[in-house]
Write an enzyme that holds these catalytic residues in place. Structure first.
Site, PDB file in Angstrom:
ATOM      1  N   LYS A 158     -28.275  80.404  96.616  1.00  0.00           N
ATOM      2  CA  LYS A 158     -28.939  79.047  97.190  1.00  0.00           C
ATOM      3  C   LYS A 158     -28.016  78.286  98.114  1.00  0.00           C
ATOM      4  CE  LYS A 158     -31.070  77.924  92.697  1.00  0.00           C
ATOM      5  NZ  LYS A 158     -31.697  76.897  91.723  1.00  0.00           N
ATOM      6  N   GLY A 165     -36.495  75.205  96.780  1.00  0.00           N
ATOM      7  CA  GLY A 165     -36.893  76.528  96.867  1.00  0.00           C
ATOM      8  C   GLY A 165     -36.610  77.244  98.016  1.00  0.00           C
ATOM      9  N   TYR A 202     -29.641  83.701  87.273  1.00  0.00           N
ATOM     10  CA  TYR A 202     -31.043  83.502  87.509  1.00  0.00           C
ATOM     11  C   TYR A 202     -31.505  83.764  86.262  1.00  0.00           C
ATOM     12  CZ  TYR A 202     -35.777  84.731  89.161  1.00  0.00           C
ATOM     13  OH  TYR A 202     -37.114  84.472  89.089  1.00  0.00           O
ATOM     14  N   ILE A 203     -32.570  82.643  85.870  1.00  0.00           N
ATOM     15  CA  ILE A 203     -33.389  82.952  84.544  1.00  0.00           C
ATOM     16  C   ILE A 203     -34.786  83.005  85.371  1.00  0.00           C
ATOM     17  CG2 ILE A 203     -32.489  81.804  82.647  1.00  0.00           C
ATOM     18  CD1 ILE A 203     -33.245  79.105  83.196  1.00  0.00           C
ATOM     19  N   HIS A 208     -40.642  74.635  84.848  1.00  0.00           N
ATOM     20  CA  HIS A 208     -39.733  73.662  85.686  1.00  0.00           C
ATOM     21  C   HIS A 208     -40.230  72.122  85.112  1.00  0.00           C
ATOM     22  CE1 HIS A 208     -39.216  72.373  90.278  1.00  0.00           C
ATOM     23  NE2 HIS A 208     -38.843  71.280  89.429  1.00  0.00           N
ATOM     24  N   LYS A 236     -46.291  72.848  94.341  1.00  0.00           N
ATOM     25  CA  LYS A 236     -46.789  72.459  93.249  1.00  0.00           C
ATOM     26  C   LYS A 236     -48.381  72.214  93.484  1.00  0.00           C
ATOM     27  CE  LYS A 236     -42.527  70.495  91.958  1.00  0.00           C
ATOM     28  NZ  LYS A 236     -41.712  69.185  92.074  1.00  0.00           N
ATOM     29  N   GLU A 274     -34.516  67.678  88.301  1.00  0.00           N
ATOM     30  CA  GLU A 274     -35.084  68.890  88.116  1.00  0.00           C
ATOM     31  C   GLU A 274     -34.315  69.930  87.159  1.00  0.00           C
ATOM     32  OE1 GLU A 274     -36.120  71.270  91.625  1.00  0.00           O
ATOM     33  OE2 GLU A 274     -37.213  69.592  92.669  1.00  0.00           O
ATOM     34  N   ARG A 291     -36.495  60.660  96.035  1.00  0.00           N
ATOM     35  CA  ARG A 291     -37.336  60.239  96.930  1.00  0.00           C
ATOM     36  C   ARG A 291     -38.423  59.809  95.956  1.00  0.00           C
ATOM     37  NH1 ARG A 291     -37.768  65.859  97.497  1.00  0.00           N
ATOM     38  NH2 ARG A 291     -39.604  66.468  96.360  1.00  0.00           N
ATOM     39  N   ARG A 337     -53.773  68.966  92.845  1.00  0.00           N
ATOM     40  CA  ARG A 337     -53.642  68.713  94.219  1.00  0.00           C
ATOM     41  C   ARG A 337     -54.901  69.217  95.113  1.00  0.00           C
ATOM     42  NH1 ARG A 337     -47.292  69.010  95.957  1.00  0.00           N
ATOM     43  NH2 ARG A 337     -46.359  67.914  94.283  1.00  0.00           N
TER      44      ARG A 337
HETATM   45  C1  MV4 Z   1     -33.808  78.823  89.819  1.00  0.00           C
HETATM   46  C2  MV4 Z   1     -34.956  79.909  89.284  1.00  0.00           C
HETATM   47  C3  MV4 Z   1     -34.163  80.627  88.448  1.00  0.00           C
HETATM   48  N1  MV4 Z   1     -32.864  80.756  88.298  1.00  0.00           N
HETATM   49  N2  MV4 Z   1     -32.588  78.804  89.684  1.00  0.00           N
HETATM   50  C4  MV4 Z   1     -37.434  76.789  92.806  1.00  0.00           C
HETATM   51  C5  MV4 Z   1     -37.371  75.377  93.270  1.00  0.00           C
HETATM   52  C6  MV4 Z   1     -35.967  74.976  93.445  1.00  0.00           C
HETATM   53  N3  MV4 Z   1     -35.732  73.563  93.103  1.00  0.00           N
HETATM   54  C7  MV4 Z   1     -35.229  75.825  92.468  1.00  0.00           C
HETATM   55  N4  MV4 Z   1     -36.073  77.046  91.902  1.00  0.00           N
HETATM   56  C8  MV4 Z   1     -35.559  77.906  91.265  1.00  0.00           C
HETATM   57  N5  MV4 Z   1     -34.333  77.960  90.998  1.00  0.00           N
HETATM   58  C9  MV4 Z   1     -32.234  79.788  88.701  1.00  0.00           C
HETATM   59  N6  MV4 Z   1     -30.843  79.570  88.458  1.00  0.00           N
HETATM   60  C10 MV4 Z   1     -36.238  79.655  89.403  1.00  0.00           C
HETATM   61  C11 MV4 Z   1     -36.609  78.841  90.477  1.00  0.00           C
HETATM   62  C12 MV4 Z   1     -38.121  78.844  91.049  1.00  0.00           C
HETATM   63  C13 MV4 Z   1     -38.515  80.092  91.653  1.00  0.00           C
HETATM   64  C14 MV4 Z   1     -37.853  81.177  92.126  1.00  0.00           C
HETATM   65  C15 MV4 Z   1     -38.218  82.140  92.659  1.00  0.00           C
HETATM   66  C16 MV4 Z   1     -39.611  82.170  93.074  1.00  0.00           C
HETATM   67  C17 MV4 Z   1     -40.532  81.379  92.654  1.00  0.00           C
HETATM   68  C18 MV4 Z   1     -39.896  80.250  91.803  1.00  0.00           C
HETATM   69  C19 MV4 Z   1     -40.889  79.049  91.357  1.00  0.00           C
HETATM   70  C20 MV4 Z   1     -40.124  77.985  90.732  1.00  0.00           C
HETATM   71  C21 MV4 Z   1     -38.897  77.874  90.655  1.00  0.00           C
END
Ligand code: MV4
Length: 445
Positions: A158, A165, A202-203, A208, A236, A274, A291, A337
């Site tokens: 990240k 994201g 990664y999970i 969320h 979303k 989050e 925000r 939405r």
């Molecule tokens: C993640 C994750 C899985 N593992 N982090 C998406 C929004 C942002 N705030 C963080 N996000 C994610 N972080 C870890 N360690 C899964 C997401 C995730 C996502 C990732 C890939 C494709 C679609 C996604 C949809 C929602 C959240």
């Protein structure tokens, strides 16, 4: 007390902010781009100032133009809404340095939470669970390899300056890490002005869930949670309060741990924390937003807290009117939405709205700035309305929302209404146990 509020935003959130300001007897000033000269916020504000051409970088992100409008109008406070300048610490600083009130967290807190690795480290030090990952910024591929070996694949890369994201990469093997690391750094640099990356475990199948905090700089309160797993490409489309997935016990633990951390940080205004929640209901902090969020109405409906009014009152130097002892969460709220987009391809569908009808009714709230004859400009996001239903139970809220969507009519542009209605018939949505993968990877219609 604030006497005149400049709203540095557009669309439904500009109207939502205006409503709370007017309720409090505060005069309102709107700034607008050339593309928005016929918009509802311009019609309804006490004063309106054009700040530049349609392109956001020339208008809604144009700090000198906005500050000029603030000075000309004699506004004493600025509300940034969501998106645009809302999480720009430098903007908040400029507003405060000009002797105006910035309606939001302190520039320091915006800055802290804008650095996603700093936010992660800070939350960990305050006892909030985070995922295994890097301890600091990963600058070299060697550090990335070592961290990945330690926590095990899959990992996610990240951007430290990213969020929401954007600029994330899932890495399943050491080879993929070699192939992607430098590109990810370069992309982070291009998109956010910083190449810095961090790593998390990664999970795979996560929910969320986010926690809404309100603070006055002395005490912070967790006022409720929202389920936000129904998303596509990090947009979303449906949000609920409370989350139908987590147990009351998990919810209480989440709210408590966030409240303690937010109080330690002396947070002011609104901050959203989050979390990713796995199938066993383990929860992990991922990022915090400084925000008002698009989905704030679901929390307002179940708590009866007017979040914008609280923001304004806190910024006015008053205290929160929300008291922990009086806080209640009753019933269930679901927000859909409505986007002007092709429901098959998800490509935006700007254009003129020839006919428009939104229903009311028991437990129905519609937040929108569009009207019959309005031309949706192509320069901004495609969300044109939020329909929010409130009921005693999730079932009741959902039924009310379905009826409201069926009674909605938008002619002239394509919308995602058909997709939403199909979604609400799916067993996964009905069960309340849907993850962030559902809409993108599992839902067929
Ligand atoms: C993640 C994750 C899985 N593992 N982090 C998406 C929004 C942002 N705030 C963080 N996000 C994610 N972080 C870890 N360690 C899964 C997401 C995730 C996502 C990732 C890939 C494709 C679609 C996604 C949809 C929602 C959240």
């Amino acid at each position: 007390m604030i006497k005149k509020l400049l709203i540095a935003n557009r669309g439904e959130i500009a109207l939502r902010i205006m409503a709370s300001a007017k309720e409090l007897g505060i005069k309102t000033v709107i700034v607008y781009s050339e593309a928005d000269k016929n918009s509802m916020p311009v019609q309804l504000a006490d004063e309106a100032y054009c700040i530049g051409p349609a392109s956001p970088s020339d208008s809604y992100l144009n700090i000198p133009a906005i500050m000029t409008a603030a000075e000309l109008s004699g506004a004493d406070a600025i509300h940034p809404g969501y998106g645009f300048l809302s999480e720009n610490a430098r903007f908040a600083e400029i507003v405060e340095a000009s002797g105006l009130v910035f309606i939001g967290p302190s520039p320091k807190h915006i800055q802290l939470m804008g650095n996603k690795q700093e936010a992660r480290k800070t939350m960990e030090s305050l006892g909030v669970p985070i995922l295994p990952g890097s301890n600091g910024v990963i600058k070299r591929i060697g550090d990335a390899r070592r961290t990945a070996e330690k926590i095990g694949y899959p990992i996610i890369l990240k951007a430290v300056a990213g969020g929401g994201g954007r600029g994330m990469r899932i890495i399943n093997t050491p080879v993929e890490l070699e192939e992607n690391f430098t590109t990810a750094q370069r992309e982070a640099y291009m998109a956010f002005g910083s190449p810095d990356l961090y790593i998390e475990k990664y999970i795979e199948r996560a929910h969320h869930v986010e926690v809404q905090v309100i603070g006055d700089g002395k005490k912070a309160i967790s006022i409720g949670d929202r389920e936000c797993s129904m998303q596509r490409r990090h947009q979303k489309i449906v949000e609920e309060a409370p989350s139908p997935f987590i147990s009351e016990e998990t919810r209480q633990r989440m709210l408590d741990v966030v409240e303690k951390a937010a109080t330690s940080l002396k947070l002011r205004s609104l901050v959203t924390f989050e979390f990713l929640v796995d199938q066993k209901e383990n929860f992990y902090f991922i990022e915090a937003n400084t925000r008002i969020q698009v989905e704030h109405p679901v929390t307002e409906l179940v708590t009866w807290v007017d979040l914008i009014k609280e923001q304004i009152l806190i910024a006015s130097g008053g205290k929160m009117t929300t008291k922990k002892e009086n806080l209640r969460r009753i019933g269930h709220a679901i927000e859909a939405r409505i986007n002007a987009e092709d429901p098959q391809t998800f490509s935006p569908s700007p254009g003129k709205i020839h006919f428009l009808f939104f229903p009311g009714g028991n437990g129905i709230r519609v937040d929108t700035a569009v009207f019959q004859g309005y031309e949706i400009p192509p320069y901004y996001d495609s969300m044109i309305a939020k329909i929010i239903a409130y009921g005693r139970t999730r079932r009741e809220a959902l039924r009310k929302l379905e009826v409201a969507l069926k009674h909605t009519s938008i002619v002239g542009v394509k919308t995602n209404l058909p997709l939403l209605l199909k979604l609400f018939e799916s067993p996964e949505f009905l069960s309340g146990n849907y993850t962030t993968r559902f809409l993108e990877e599992e839902f067929v219609w």
